[in-house]
Enzyme design. Structure first.
Site, short mmCIF file in Angstrom:
data_model
loop_
_atom_site.label_atom_id
_atom_site.label_comp_id
_atom_site.label_asym_id
_atom_site.label_seq_id
_atom_site.Cartn_x
_atom_site.Cartn_y
_atom_site.Cartn_z
N GLN A 163 4.21 12.00 3.84
CA GLN A 163 4.99 13.23 3.70
C GLN A 163 4.77 14.10 4.94
O GLN A 163 3.67 14.63 5.15
CB GLN A 163 4.58 13.98 2.43
CG GLN A 163 4.68 13.16 1.16
CD GLN A 163 6.10 12.75 0.84
OE1 GLN A 163 7.01 13.58 0.80
NE2 GLN A 163 6.30 11.45 0.62
N ASP A 213 -3.09 12.63 21.43
CA ASP A 213 -1.86 12.40 20.68
C ASP A 213 -1.94 13.04 19.31
O ASP A 213 -0.92 13.39 18.71
CB ASP A 213 -1.60 10.91 20.52
CG ASP A 213 -1.04 10.26 21.78
OD1 ASP A 213 -0.71 11.00 22.73
OD2 ASP A 213 -0.94 9.03 21.81
N ASP A 261 0.82 -1.21 0.00
CA ASP A 261 0.00 0.00 0.00
C ASP A 261 0.85 1.26 0.00
O ASP A 261 0.52 2.25 -0.65
CB ASP A 261 -0.93 0.01 1.21
CG ASP A 261 -2.08 -0.98 1.06
OD1 ASP A 261 -2.34 -1.42 -0.08
OD2 ASP A 261 -2.71 -1.31 2.08
N LEU A 294 -8.56 3.27 10.84
CA LEU A 294 -9.13 2.09 11.50
C LEU A 294 -8.30 1.70 12.72
O LEU A 294 -8.85 1.31 13.76
CB LEU A 294 -9.22 0.93 10.51
CG LEU A 294 -9.87 -0.36 11.03
CD1 LEU A 294 -11.30 -0.11 11.48
CD2 LEU A 294 -9.83 -1.44 9.96
N SER A 295 -6.98 1.82 12.62
CA SER A 295 -6.11 1.51 13.76
C SER A 295 -6.37 2.46 14.93
O SER A 295 -6.19 2.08 16.09
CB SER A 295 -4.64 1.59 13.34
OG SER A 295 -4.33 0.63 12.36
N TYR A 337 -4.68 3.88 8.73
CA TYR A 337 -4.38 4.45 10.05
C TYR A 337 -5.67 4.80 10.80
O TYR A 337 -5.78 4.61 12.01
CB TYR A 337 -3.51 5.69 9.85
CG TYR A 337 -2.92 6.28 11.10
CD1 TYR A 337 -2.92 5.60 12.33
CD2 TYR A 337 -2.32 7.54 11.07
CE1 TYR A 337 -2.35 6.15 13.46
CE2 TYR A 337 -1.76 8.10 12.20
CZ TYR A 337 -1.78 7.41 13.39
OH TYR A 337 -1.24 7.96 14.51
#
Length: 260
Positions: free
Chosen positions: A221, A149, A47, A164-165, A162
């Site tokens: 990036q 965070d 990915d 979903l995590s 990211y």
């Protein structure tokens, strides 16, 4: 249903050994056109490499060059299964999925920056100190102070990455929805994020950029020490990904919503 006709194939591959070996095999079998003259661009990797490919060839893809990925990486959510012998047949039956990237504008210590992301725009604390971020949507301040965070905005195609995590929702393609998801929120503790119209303009103000510095990433990036970030869908850029007929991105996203 009319079949696609892709005769001129261009291959690009990540530096991983499996991807480089696949590049050699497929080039011997099908040739390797320059991307500017090809009917389809085939990305060999994972990915992350697919995102790099879309970024590198944005101009050609925006002009109509479709991209077909074959997994020679780890997760491969944006990729099809790897295969050597039936590639032309698979391409002829492949389904086309349209994706639109997000556009990020950021004010930082180093100046003004703009970039595109196909998965997500994410803000993240740079030190052990939690970030303090104000969140505004379409001119209305929705969170005076998010202590976390970080926070991200994900496209439907990127909602299984990211987002979903970080326990964000999986968003079906074609829903014209963006996911706004906090990353390890401390206050407000019960806030789990929001689903936004794809036309929304999201603004993030870093409330204490000196003591609590924050970076922003457009996919992979990164820009450090930002003070203000806006995120909108880049409607002028429409890119096409190809997926095997029985393994489309819509189906992948639907399956992810029922995974346990």
């Amino acid at each position: 249903m009319a079949l696609n006709t892709y005769e001129k194939l261009a291959f690009v591959a990540s530096q991983k050994p499996d991807a480089q070996e696949a590049l050699k095999i497929l080039t011997r079998k099908y040739g390797n056109q320059d991307a500017a003259n090809a009917d389809v661009l085939i990305a060999l990797g994972g990915d992350g490499f697919m995102l790099q490919t879309l970024r590198r060839y944005t101009t050609l893809v925006q002009r109509g060059l479709p991209v077909y990925g074959m997994n020679r990486g780890t997760v491969g959510f944006l990729m099809n299964a790897y295969g050597e012998d039936d590639l032309l047949e698979r391409l002829s039956k492949a389904q086309k999925t349209t994706v639109r990237p997000l556009k990020m504008s950021a004010e930082a210590k180093g100046g003004h920056f703009e970039d595109l992301a196909f998965n997500e725009i994410s803000l993240f604390r740079q030190t052990q100190q939690a970030a303090h971020i104000s969140v505004t949507v379409d001119g209305h301040q929705r969170l005076e102070k998010l202590i976390a965070d970080g926070i991200l905005v994900a496209t439907p195609a990127g909602s299984t990455a990211y987002n979903l995590s970080a326990h964000g929702p999986v968003v079906p393609l074609g829903s014209r929805i963006l996911a706004l998801t906090p990353i390890s929120a401390f206050r407000p503790r019960r806030w789990r994020g929001a689903l936004l119209n794809a036309n929304a303009k999201v603004e993030f103000s870093v409330l204490d950029p000196v003591r609590r510095p924050v970076s922003v990433s457009a996919d992979n990036q990164e820009i450090r020490d930002v003070s203000y970030v806006t995120v909108v869908e880049e409607r002028s850029k429409k890119l096409s990904l190809l997926f095997d007929a029985d393994h489309g991105l819509d189906e992948k996203i639907l399956r992810e919503q029922f995974s346990t």
